[in-house]
Each structure stands twice: as structure tokens, then as C-alpha cells.
Design an enzyme around this catalytic site. Structure first.
Site, PDB file in Angstrom:
ATOM      1  N   HIS A  81       0.840  -1.202   0.000  1.00 21.24           N
ATOM      2  CA  HIS A  81       0.000   0.000   0.000  1.00 21.24           C
ATOM      3  C   HIS A  81       0.870   1.246   0.000  1.00 21.24           C
ATOM      4  O   HIS A  81       1.231   1.771   1.050  1.00 21.24           O
ATOM      5  CB  HIS A  81      -0.935   0.001   1.220  1.00 21.24           C
ATOM      6  CG  HIS A  81      -2.029   1.026   1.121  1.00 21.24           C
ATOM      7  ND1 HIS A  81      -3.322   0.790   1.544  1.00 21.24           N
ATOM      8  CD2 HIS A  81      -2.032   2.289   0.636  1.00 21.24           C
ATOM      9  CE1 HIS A  81      -4.054   1.863   1.326  1.00 21.24           C
ATOM     10  NE2 HIS A  81      -3.295   2.791   0.784  1.00 21.24           N
ATOM     11  N   LEU A 113       2.656   6.284  -5.134  1.00 23.48           N
ATOM     12  CA  LEU A 113       3.856   6.774  -5.813  1.00 23.48           C
ATOM     13  C   LEU A 113       3.605   8.103  -6.512  1.00 23.48           C
ATOM     14  O   LEU A 113       4.525   8.743  -6.994  1.00 23.48           O
ATOM     15  CB  LEU A 113       4.385   5.733  -6.800  1.00 23.48           C
ATOM     16  CG  LEU A 113       4.926   4.443  -6.167  1.00 23.48           C
ATOM     17  CD1 LEU A 113       5.461   3.499  -7.248  1.00 23.48           C
ATOM     18  CD2 LEU A 113       6.012   4.731  -5.140  1.00 23.48           C
ATOM     19  N   ASN A 163      -4.821   6.451  -7.283  1.00 24.63           N
ATOM     20  CA  ASN A 163      -5.339   7.834  -7.242  1.00 24.63           C
ATOM     21  C   ASN A 163      -4.323   8.854  -7.752  1.00 24.63           C
ATOM     22  O   ASN A 163      -3.913   9.765  -7.056  1.00 24.63           O
ATOM     23  CB  ASN A 163      -5.836   8.201  -5.838  1.00 24.63           C
ATOM     24  CG  ASN A 163      -4.768   8.047  -4.759  1.00 24.63           C
ATOM     25  OD1 ASN A 163      -3.744   7.404  -4.972  1.00 24.63           O
ATOM     26  ND2 ASN A 163      -5.017   8.637  -3.610  1.00 24.63           N
ATOM     27  N   ASP A 182      -8.633   3.326  -3.664  1.00 19.26           N
ATOM     28  CA  ASP A 182      -8.070   3.881  -2.424  1.00 19.26           C
ATOM     29  C   ASP A 182      -7.847   5.380  -2.480  1.00 19.26           C
ATOM     30  O   ASP A 182      -7.451   5.942  -3.499  1.00 19.26           O
ATOM     31  CB  ASP A 182      -6.742   3.210  -2.059  1.00 19.26           C
ATOM     32  CG  ASP A 182      -6.240   3.734  -0.721  1.00 19.26           C
ATOM     33  OD1 ASP A 182      -6.910   3.485   0.285  1.00 19.26           O
ATOM     34  OD2 ASP A 182      -5.210   4.417  -0.697  1.00 19.26           O
ATOM     35  N   ASP A 194       0.889   2.410   3.831  1.00 18.76           N
ATOM     36  CA  ASP A 194       0.080   3.517   3.305  1.00 18.76           C
ATOM     37  C   ASP A 194       0.951   4.761   3.119  1.00 18.76           C
ATOM     38  O   ASP A 194       0.572   5.867   3.510  1.00 18.76           O
ATOM     39  CB  ASP A 194      -1.129   3.807   4.209  1.00 18.76           C
ATOM     40  CG  ASP A 194      -2.130   4.749   3.523  1.00 18.76           C
ATOM     41  OD1 ASP A 194      -1.949   5.058   2.326  1.00 18.76           O
ATOM     42  OD2 ASP A 194      -3.090   5.177   4.205  1.00 18.76           O
ATOM     43  N   HIS A 196       3.229  13.923   0.753  1.00 14.80           N
ATOM     44  CA  HIS A 196       2.657  15.239   0.457  1.00 14.80           C
ATOM     45  C   HIS A 196       3.768  16.269   0.557  1.00 14.80           C
ATOM     46  O   HIS A 196       4.661  16.155   1.395  1.00 14.80           O
ATOM     47  CB  HIS A 196       1.544  15.597   1.446  1.00 14.80           C
ATOM     48  CG  HIS A 196       0.307  14.783   1.262  1.00 14.80           C
ATOM     49  ND1 HIS A 196      -0.472  14.866   0.122  1.00 14.80           N
ATOM     50  CD2 HIS A 196      -0.282  13.855   2.050  1.00 14.80           C
ATOM     51  CE1 HIS A 196      -1.494  14.027   0.234  1.00 14.80           C
ATOM     52  NE2 HIS A 196      -1.399  13.393   1.390  1.00 14.80           N
TER      53      HIS A 196
END
Ligand SMILES: [Zn+2]
Lengths: 437, 326
Positions: free
Chosen positions: A72, A75, A106, A164, A319, A323
């Protein structure tokens, strides 16, 4: 796996990984052994193997495991290259001891069609630091309304499907996905969250959201979705995987579903095992404590840890959600959800779970390699002869301090900055070749 | 800084035990710090009763009022407090240009920093914003309300008002009634009142009660009568009708008033000398009837007057600590 066998991930030379403590949960193995590698595959495990004509990697004093796999990660390529790229992501993975990652859909454009699968695979080929297994979207544009071309993406290399970042909110759509995915034998990975119950929530709903006056995300937001999906999975027979499971009640439902023989698996993330919602207060609203699902209560943490040891949890997955600092350097309420994981997971688990005796080392290796490989049906996760020679070398005594500015990731959003940890992955081999960063 | 002496204009409580640079919330204050603010406010109250309501205490100091959220009452109260202390005030509001052009909070902070204010009074819709500013800029920060988190000067002026009427806070029964979940006033009041030894009951609709609120050291009640029985103080909170737009927490104002509106009838359950408070602005007929709001037990307008004295005290103490630090 054509790509995995391509170019420099394969070597014609022989290699011996000498004298390490080999832990391979797929064979119930925990012994000091040599690993012989030929043509990029595991050839043989044994004592004092003949090194004639072979290159030797000295693993004395180290633990040797099947290459670790993080199923999870985000990238961010294509579309959000300022946060992460395939190139930086696989370096980050290798630095953290992972030989493979599965990346979420996403992106922009969304990975809901074959061209994006191919783009990711091509980028991964150009940067062979870890294998990349793309996860395609369930629905077009993550819109939740029309199925994406799942078969086409699988043909191009996708190994699972997930929206996701968002849940599949419609029960009808989830049912359809669980049915359709069976044609390609890929699991449906759900980000289990009822968005109506989440509403404008930004942290776990509990004592600390009450104290801080921040809108809460109730555990129920996850639980009602998992409950619904388990019914759908039972009814359709589809393979269902719960991403970043975070609540005690969801875990109990998965445990019960497994007992009844459903085709259900789940993963938990290190931060949900090590931190509680109190961290938001203790860090004075640090945006590095903001992610979805949110840091939960201590009772949830206890339940998840129990799930690790009793086998309910199949996988630890980070996960990894990069950012940009500009996005996170804002007030808590408006910061994006998500933290990094690739370069902290192994040391965190070794120091906080294995060292205190909560989890034994073999169980951790299962959760980080054999388990993930099984959930996604990947060729790794085992050192049986014939398997890809993807290995991770771990030094249980290595002392590290988490320094986000030294991360190979393009981002630095972690709540673990400055943590001093004992135990670290010190190297990986990919297709028998040591990975050099 | 050498001119700590002029700060001594009014309070005798000087030589303060006050060392904080910021007032971010009540949660981290000690009871003696709270008392110090209240005692200091006592001496400033007198200034408001003079014919010339002004002292030169903060002359030459700059205070910025940064209101990202509309507020007439709190902003005016701070402005008046600043004027009475002779500070130079600068006002920015959310509807004004600087704060509404999509600039990040950090950039706004950097710009403010360049203007070198001594103190910044901030109101923001998001919890934790004053804390973030405090980390980033050199000025002393006063939290004038951050989302549903804290509103320390409101709790201080409430305590000041209660003290005037009841002599002290210890042992009092205080009922706080209304939209508990979305109220910053209630959180700061819970911290303050429980620290000072009062017993607090929070009451409201189950749909407006934050989870695990008891862990803050209060009793939760879901019935107005039960909450107000034997109370020394009944504090009504504003029901934020504008919140109803995003999915209603109750079906109608009529039905709300039926369950939790304070009427003279219902006030009878409280002690005979109980006082009624409201942080304003009131919704007459929603959470409180006019008969109660304008009645003899109401101290609502005193709260407003006391607000100025309490804010003068806070401005004074923070500035004094700033002086001492340099
Ligand atoms: Zn997710």
C-alpha cells in the site's frame, strides 16, 4: 513477470549470501544458512555452500529474509510528481528495505486504464531499485459509478483493484466489483470509510477530538463499511482485502469472517499500531499526525496488536502517502491526509514490536513479505528454490535516528522524525543483485 | 526593554507571577495564573468607570487584531481594551483583502511578522491556529477563539462575572447548556471551572454532545431540568442556527426550545440566587426566553462590560511578561 526478469534485475552470475540467519516464514525456516542464487532466482539454501565462481555477499550477523513487500503505497505518478515519483518512490522503498511495492491508483490521470499501467511499468523498469506492482482503479476516475477496464489493466501488469483514497460507497458497485474481479482473480481492496459518517472529520472521534474541538471521524465510519463489504464478499465469493484497517471492531469482524472461511484479508499500518489519537494533542496539532484512517484510541491499538499475533492481520503495509511540505505546513484542519511509511516501517516494527517481545521476528517477516505476496498473488515472499532472488538484509542491532531530511522520498511528512530506533534493514537484493542507492 | 515601569499604570498585582508569552487556552493555565488574571482585571475594571477611560500603559505598543471569522462582540471588546490601554491597534478581518486571497496562514504570519507587532489577537475557525502562529512568529498571541477548541478570554470574563456574584468559584454548581459539541466557550469554561473547584454539568441534545466529554471532568446530562437542579450558575450557549444548513442536528427551533430552551419555569429548579449567563449573541426563543434573558437573574450585560476589563488584564500581563523577557 516479464519485467521482473528483464534487464539488470537478472544476473547471469552466481551469488552466495553467506552466513546470515535466514528467516523464511513460507518454509518455517529460522536458521543460519547460505543462500545460493543463480540467474536471478534462489537456487539453493544450505550450510557452507560452494562459492566457487560466485560473488559473495557476507551476511554474517544479519537476518536474511524474503524481500519485503509494501502493498500500500502512493507513488503519485503520473500527476503529482512534486510529491513523489516512481523513481523516488522505489529508491525510498529500497532504502527502507523493501524489494517490491504495490502502488495505488489515485493519480492524475487516475490509473483506471491500461496506458497508465504501462507508464508506471515503464518508469519502474527505468529505475530498478524495487519492483512495482500497480493497483488499478475499481471505477472510472474513482467516480464510483462505472467499472474501469480491469481486465485490460491486469493484462498490462496490474495485480489488484482499489479506489483507495476513496471508498467504493455504493453497495451495488462494490457487489459488481467483487463479482467482476473474479474473472481476473484479483483482490478488491477497499478503503473502508462511510463518507457520510466521516463528514468533515479530521481526526478520530473520541476523548481527544472532544478536547481539541476538532471534528471527529468515528470508528463506525470504518466499521459499517467493513460490515457491509463482508456481507457482499460472502454473497459474491469475491476476494476482499481491507486496506489500512484501524479499528478493533473491524478487526473482530474480519477475524469472524475468516473463521467462517470467507476470502478476506486485511492489512494494518505501523502508525495505527504505534500511535494513538492523543498524539494529535501531544504534538500540538501537528499535521504529521493527520491521516486516513485517523490515529485511533488505545483500545483500538491494543486490538490491532492482538490481531498481529493471532493471525487475523495478514499484512503490515505503510500507506506511504507523500505530500509536499507546502501542503502540510498549514493548520491541521486543512492539511491533506497521509504520512510517509517506506523508510520508517521496518525500524519501527523491529524496535517497537519485536524488541519488546510483542511480536516475534518470524511473524514480522511473515507480515512484511510472505503475507503481502499471498494477498496479491506475487512471486516473492519466499526463498524456496526457483523464486525470484529478492532478499532483504536486516541488522537487528543497528541504531538509527529517523531523519526526514535524509529520506529518499521527495516528501518528508512523518510523525516519527527524530525517533531513535534499534534495528534496520541494511540492504536489499533484487533478482540476486545488491541494490545500491 | 527598559520601560517595564510604565506598565505599572494601574494594577497593583504587578511583580507578576505571569511568565507566559501567549494566552492560547485555559487548558495549560494553573489556578494561580487564572486568579492572577482575574485579580488584575479587578483593578482594570475601575478604569472603565472613570470619566476618561484611558491609561497610557501600552503606549507605543502595537496590537494586531486578526479576525478570520466574523465577530462583532469579541473584536470590539478587544479593540476597546486596547484603546483604553493606549495601544496602537491594527485590524484585519476575514472579509478584508489580506486574509481572503488564498494566501496560506503561514504566509500571512510571515507578513504580519514583518510589521513587528507586539501582540496578535487571533480568531480563526480552525482549532490550533493560534498555536501554529505562536510557533512561527515572535509576537505574543492571544487566542480569541479557535474553532470549537478554546476561547480563553470568554471563560475568564465568565469566571470574573461569577466571582463578582458568588464571591468565588470553589464548590459552585455550574450548568452549561446547549450545543456542547461545537462550542469553544464550553471547553474553555470546563477547563477553568474544574481547575478552580467548581462542579460542571454540561447538557444538551444527544446529537450535539461530544463523545467522552466526561473525560474532561464534567457530568453530562440530557435533560434541562436535571442539569439545572440546584445550580448556582446556568450558562446558556448560543445554538448555531447557521450550522443547521449542513444537515440538521434537531428538527426545528420549536422542538429545540421544548427540550432545552430556558424559560422562567425551568429556571425555578436552579438555586434561588442562581445567575443566568450567555456568551452572546443570543437567539431569543431558541435557547433562552426573553423573560429570562432580560430578567433579574440575568448577568448577560455585565459579562459584556467585564469582557473589556479581563482583556485589558490579559493584554497587560502578556506585555509585561514580554518586557521582562527582553
Ligand atoms: Zn486509503
Amino acid at each position: 513477470m516479464k519485467r521482473a526478469d528483464g534487464n539488470r534485475q537478472v544476473c547471469d552470475t552466481k551469488r552466495i549470501v553467506r552466513g546470515g540467519r535466514v528467516i523464511d516464514p513460507s518454509q518455517d525456516l529460522d536458521r543460519v544458512l547460505d543462500v545460493a542464487i543463480e540467474d536471478g532466482k534462489v537456487a539453493e539454501l544450505g550450510e557452507n555452500l560452494d562459492a566457487a565462481g560466485a560473488e559473495v555477499t557476507d551476511a554474517a550477523g544479519l537476518v536474511v529474509t524474503p524481500g519485503l513487500i509494501d502493498i500500500h503505497v502512493h507513488l503519485r505518478e503520473p500527476g503529482f510528481e512534486y510529491k513523489e515519483t516512481v523513481a523516488s518512490g522505489v529508491r525510498s522503498a529500497a532504502a527502507g528495505g523493501f524489494t517490491a511495492v504495490a502502488c495505488m491508483a489515485n493519480t492524475l490521470p487516475v490509473h483506471d486504464h491500461r496506458a497508465v499501467t504501462e507508464l508506471i511499468m515503464t518508469e519502474a523498469d527505468r529505475h530498478p531499485f524495487a519492483r512495482v506492482y500497480p493497483i488499478g482503479a475499481i471505477t472510472r476516475g474513482l467516480g464510483g459509478e462505472d467499472l474501469a477496464e480491469i481486465g485490460d489493466m491486469v493484462a498490462a501488469g496490474a495485480v489488484a483493484i482499489s479506489d483507495d483514497g476513496l471508498p467504493v460507497s455504493s453497495a451495488a458497485m462494490m457487489r459488481r466489483a467483487l463479482l467482476y474481479a473474479q474473472h481476473y482473480d484479483v483482490p478488491v481492496i477497499q478503503h473502508a470509510e462511510d463518507l457520510d459518517l466521516t463528514a468533515d472529520g479530521v481526526m478520530h472521534e473520541g476523548e481527544w477530538s472532544t478536547r481539541l474541538g476538532l471534528p471527529g471521524i468515528p470508528a463506525l465510519a470504518e466499521d459499517v463499511m467493513v460490515a457491509r463489504d463482508l456481507l457482499l464478499s460472502a454473497d459474491t465469493g469475491g476476494r476482499y482485502h481491507v486496506a489500512h484497517l484501524s479499528t478493533g471492531r473491524s478487526l473482530a469482524m474480519v477475524r469472524e469472517a475468516k473463521r467462517r472461511g470467507l476470502s478476506v484479508t486485511c492489512e494494518v499500518s505501523p502508525h495505527h499500531l504505534l500511535l494513538t489519537d492523543r498524539e494529535v494533542a501531544d504534538s500540538t496539532f501537528s499535521t504529521a499526525t493527520k491521516m486516513k484512517p485517523p490515529l485511533r484510541s488505545s483500545a483500538d491499538v491494543e486490538a490491532l496488536v492482538e490481531g498481529l499475533t493471532d493471525g487475523t492481520v495478514d499484512v503490515i503495509a505503510s500507506d506511504h502517502a507523500p505530500h509536499h511540505p507546502d501542503e502540510k505546513d498549514v493548520q491541521f484542519s486543512v492539511a491533506p491526509f497521509g504520512i510517509l511509511g517506506l523508510e520508517t516501517t521496518v525500524s519501527l516494527c523491529l524496535d517497537r514490536l519485536v524488541r519488546p517481545g510483542i511480536l516475534d521476528l518470524a511473524a514480522l517477516v511473515r507480515l512484511l513479505s510472505t503475507g503481502p505476496a499471498r494477498v496479491l498473488g506475487l512471486p516473492g515472499g519466499s526463498l524456496e528454490p526457483g523464486r525470484p532472488a529478492d532478499l532483504t538484509l536486516i541488522d537487528l542491532e543497528r541504531e538509527v535516528t529517523v531523519r526526514s531530511e535524509d529520506f529518499h522520498s521527495r516528501s518528508c511528512n512523518t510523525p516519527f522524525d527524530g525517533w531513535q530506533l534499534t534495528g534496520a534493514a541494511v540492504g536489499t537484493l533484487l533478482g540476486g543483485q545488491p541494490v545500491t542507492l | 526593554m527598559s520601560d517595564t515601569a510604565p506598565l505599572r499604570e494601574t494594577p497593583d498585582a504587578a511583580d507578576t507571577a505571569w511568565t507566559r508569552k501567549h494566552l492560547l487556552g485555559i487548558a495549560d493555565l494553573s489556578p494561580s495564573e487564572i486568579e492572577l488574571i482575574l485579580d488584575t482585571a479587578e483593578s482594570f475594571r475601575e478604569v472603565g468607570e472613570r470619566p476618561i477611560k484611558k491609561v497610557p500603559t501600552l503606549r507605543g505598543k502595537t496590537v494586531m487584531n486578526l479576525f478570520f471569522e466574523p465577530s462583532t462582540r469579541t473584536r470590539s471588546s478587544f479593540e476597546l481594551a486596547e484603546k483604553r490601554l493606549s495601544a496602537d491597534s491594527l485590524n484585519f478581518s476575514g472579509s478584508g483583502s489580506a486574509l481572503s486571497k488564498g494566501e496560506t496562514l503561514i504566509d500571512t504570519a510571515r507578513n504580519l511578522e514583518a510589521m513587528a507587532p507586539d501582540l496578535v489577537v487571533i480568531r480563526h475557525q480552525h482549532p490550533g491556529v493560534p498555536h501554529l502562529l505562536a510557533e512561527r512568529i515572535d509576537a505574543g498571541i492571544i487566542n480569541a477563539g479557535d474553532g470549537a477548541h478554546e476561547h480563553p478570554t470568554q471563560a475568564l470574563l465568565d469566571a470574573f462575572t461569577i466571582r463578582q456574584h458568588k464571591g468565588g468559584l470553589e464548590g459552585l454548581e455550574v450548568a452549561i447548556v446547549g450545543d456542547i459539541e461545537h462550542s469553544r466557550v464550553v471547553r474553555s469554561n470546563i477547563h477553568l471551572l474544574t481547575k478552580m473547584g467548581a462542579r460542571v454539568t454540561v447538557a444538551g441534545l444527544r446529537t450535539m454532545m461530544p463523545v467522552e466529554v466526561e473525560k474532561m471532568g464534567v457530568r453530562a446530562a440530557y435533560d434541562l431540568g436535571e442539569a439545572t437542579r440546584g445550580a448556582d450558575v446556568v450558562m446558556m450557549l448560543r445554538v448555531q442556527l447557521e450550522r443547521q444548513a449542513g444537515g440538521s442536528l434537531f428538527p426545528s427551533v420549536r422542538e429545540y426550545f421544548r427540550l432545552f430552551g430556558l424559560s422562567p419555569e425551568r429556571l425555578k429548579r436552579a438555586k434561588e440566587d442562581a445567575i443566568v449567563m450567555h456568551p452572546g449573541p443570543m437567539n431569543r426563543g431558541t435557547e433562552i426566553s426573553s423573560l429570562v434573558a432580560d430578567g433579574t437573574r440575568s448577568v448577560i450585560l455585565e459579562q459584556v462590560a467585564n469582557g473589556v476589563a479581563v482583556r485589558m488584564a490579559v493584554l497587560y500581563l502578556l506585555m509585561a511578561a514580554r518586557g521582562a523577557a527582553v
